[in-house]
Structure formats: C-alpha cells, structure tokens
Design a protein around this motif. Structure first.
Motif, mmCIF file in Angstrom:
data_model
loop_
_atom_site.group_PDB
_atom_site.id
_atom_site.type_symbol
_atom_site.label_atom_id
_atom_site.label_comp_id
_atom_site.label_asym_id
_atom_site.label_seq_id
_atom_site.Cartn_x
_atom_site.Cartn_y
_atom_site.Cartn_z
ATOM 1 N N TYR A 5 6.140 18.218 -0.249
ATOM 2 C CA TYR A 5 5.660 16.888 -0.632
ATOM 3 C C TYR A 5 6.314 15.763 -0.067
ATOM 4 N N TYR A 45 6.415 7.657 7.735
ATOM 5 C CA TYR A 45 5.859 6.663 8.225
ATOM 6 C C TYR A 45 6.617 6.127 9.498
ATOM 7 N N TYR A 98 2.031 14.230 6.763
ATOM 8 C CA TYR A 98 2.040 14.276 5.514
ATOM 9 C C TYR A 98 2.130 15.856 5.095
ATOM 10 N N TYR A 107 10.479 6.112 8.190
ATOM 11 C CA TYR A 107 10.986 6.143 6.903
ATOM 12 C C TYR A 107 10.125 7.478 6.295
ATOM 13 N N GLN A 112 9.252 9.673 2.651
ATOM 14 C CA GLN A 112 8.831 9.383 1.498
ATOM 15 C C GLN A 112 8.578 10.744 0.729
ATOM 16 N N LEU A 162 6.659 12.322 -2.477
ATOM 17 C CA LEU A 162 5.319 12.238 -3.236
ATOM 18 C C LEU A 162 5.259 13.327 -4.365
ATOM 19 N N LEU A 200 8.394 7.267 -7.268
ATOM 20 C CA LEU A 200 8.034 7.481 -5.566
ATOM 21 C C LEU A 200 9.329 6.900 -4.948
ATOM 22 N N PHE A 206 11.603 6.556 -0.893
ATOM 23 C CA PHE A 206 11.621 6.363 0.330
ATOM 24 C C PHE A 206 13.138 6.537 0.846
ATOM 25 N N TRP A 220 9.396 1.447 -3.372
ATOM 26 C CA TRP A 220 7.813 1.687 -4.226
ATOM 27 C C TRP A 220 8.442 0.892 -5.293
ATOM 28 N N GLN A 255 -2.593 12.641 -3.183
ATOM 29 C CA GLN A 255 -1.421 12.933 -3.387
ATOM 30 C C GLN A 255 -0.295 12.169 -3.331
ATOM 31 N N ALA A 256 -0.650 11.025 -3.558
ATOM 32 C CA ALA A 256 0.318 9.844 -3.552
ATOM 33 C C ALA A 256 1.084 9.429 -2.221
ATOM 34 N N ILE A 257 0.086 9.677 -1.106
ATOM 35 C CA ILE A 257 0.529 9.297 0.298
ATOM 36 C C ILE A 257 -0.195 8.201 0.566
#
Lengths: 106, 118
Positions: A31, A35, A48, A86, A88, A90, A95, A97, B47, B102-104
């Motif tokens: 997950y 970016y 992703y 970056y 991240q 999920l 959330l 980074f 975030w 999926q919170a992307i």
C-alpha cells in the motif's frame, strides 16, 4: 505509520540510474504510492500499489518492494525528471508521506 | 477531464479562522473521497484531512484534530476545510486531492496559500 526516505537529496547526471528508498515504520504490504513534484506545481502520481505505473508515466520509472522497504528507480534520468519525489502510505489513516527526495542536476 | 480548483486562502492572524473551498468537475463527485494536503514553504507534503464520498466518514491528522473540520456538498461538487484557531505552523499551500478507492491521490488542484501571521 512513519515513512523514512533516503537520501533527502541527490545530484545526478542525465542518463544516470537513480534509486530512492522509502522505509515504513511497520509493514504496509504493497500500500505505497510515489509522487513527483516540480517547483511551484502540484504533485503528480507516478506509481501505486508499490509497483504499478500510473497511466501516461514513462516506463523509465519503476517501483518495487513490499512490507517495510520500497524503492523508486529511474532507469535513465532525463532533464524533465529533476524534481522532488515523495512516497505515501495508504495502508491506514492517518495517511503519511515520506520526507521527500530532491533530485538535482550534477 | 478532472479539475480541482481551490480558493479561500489568504493572510490571517494567529487564532483566526479561514474556510477553504475546492470546486470539482470531470468525475462523479459523490463516488470519491477527497483530501486536503498541505505543504509549508520549502517543506514536504503533509496530509491534513479526508472525507468519504457520502460525507459520512472523516479523518484528520493529529496536528489539526479539533481545530479543522472537513465537509462536502455533493449537490454542488464542493469540498470545504474550515480552519479555526490557526497557528503560524499552519502556514502552507493547501491542496485539494481526489482519492481513488484506495486513498491514492490521482488528481490534485493547483493549491491555495494560507499565511498565518500577525
């Protein structure tokens, strides 16, 4: 979940292979997203699910890893790739980074 | 084409309030969660808050919990961030970002600058 990116910055030349790492403070399976951000611009999604390339992103970008250790690789650095990157997670809220990696021209 | 446009930023004194807005278009708005992500000058991404497609579920970063409130109006394709008790450390560009399931963050706005200073 804390994400630690390394290095925080690097200098490289056009054509170089560049690798950025992202380490999670606990297992996050796959997950993870990556970016790219250029100065004065919003971030852009590159990868992703740790290794799936977003549509339209050049194939010189690739991602790997699962659990706690992840990498973003640029196989042959191009002039337009000089930017900040970056990671991240999920996996769960909140959330988070990574601190970012700035790729500069050598 | 997906488009997100933030507004409402500006200069505010410490302890003050501000409401940010994000106008969305180009997708079925109520089907997707949205987040606010901020970036302090010269710093990395942080975030801030997320809201589900229905608006029934919200999440906040610890740094803003109890001070910021996220909301949305699905009839207007708008998401909001009400910011109260603002501090100097809240100074940042605030981005609105669309989430996948999926919170992307697959789409981002151009950002709006919030400056907290006396």
């Amino acid at each position: 979940i804390q994400l630690t990116q390394s290095p925080s910055s690097l200098s490289a030349s056009v054509g170089d292979r560049v690798t950025i790492t992202c380490r999670a403070s606990q297992g996050i399976s796959s997950y993870l997203a990556w970016y790219q951000q250029k100065p004065g611009k919003a971030p852009k999604l590159l990868i992703y699910a740790a290794s799936t390339l977003q549509s339209g992103v050049p194939s010189r970008f690739s991602g790997s890893g699962s659990g706690t250790d992840f990498t973003l690789t640029i196989s042959s650095l191009q002039p337009e790739d000089f930017a900040a990157y970056y990671c991240q997670q999920l996996y769960s809220y909140p959330l988070t980074f990574g601190g970012g990696t700035k790729v500069e021209i050598k | 084409e997906v488009h997100l446009l933030e507004s409402g930023g500006g200069l505010v004194q410490p302890g003050g309030s501000l409401r940010l807005s994000c106008a969305a278009s180009g997708f079925t708005f109520s089907n997707y969660a949205l987040s606010w992500v901020r970036q302090a000058p010269g710093k990395g991404l942080e975030w801030v808050s997320a809201i589900s497609g229905s608006g029934g579920t919200t999440h906040y970063a610890d740094s803003v919990k109890g001070r910021f409130t996220i909301s949305r109006d699905n009839s207007k394709n708008m998401v909001y961030l009400q910011m109260n008790s603002l501090r100097a450390e809240d100074t940042a560009v605030y981005y609105c970002a669309k989430q996948t399931n999926q919170a992307i963050f697959d789409y981002w706005g151009q950002g709006t600058l919030v400056t907290v200073s006396s």
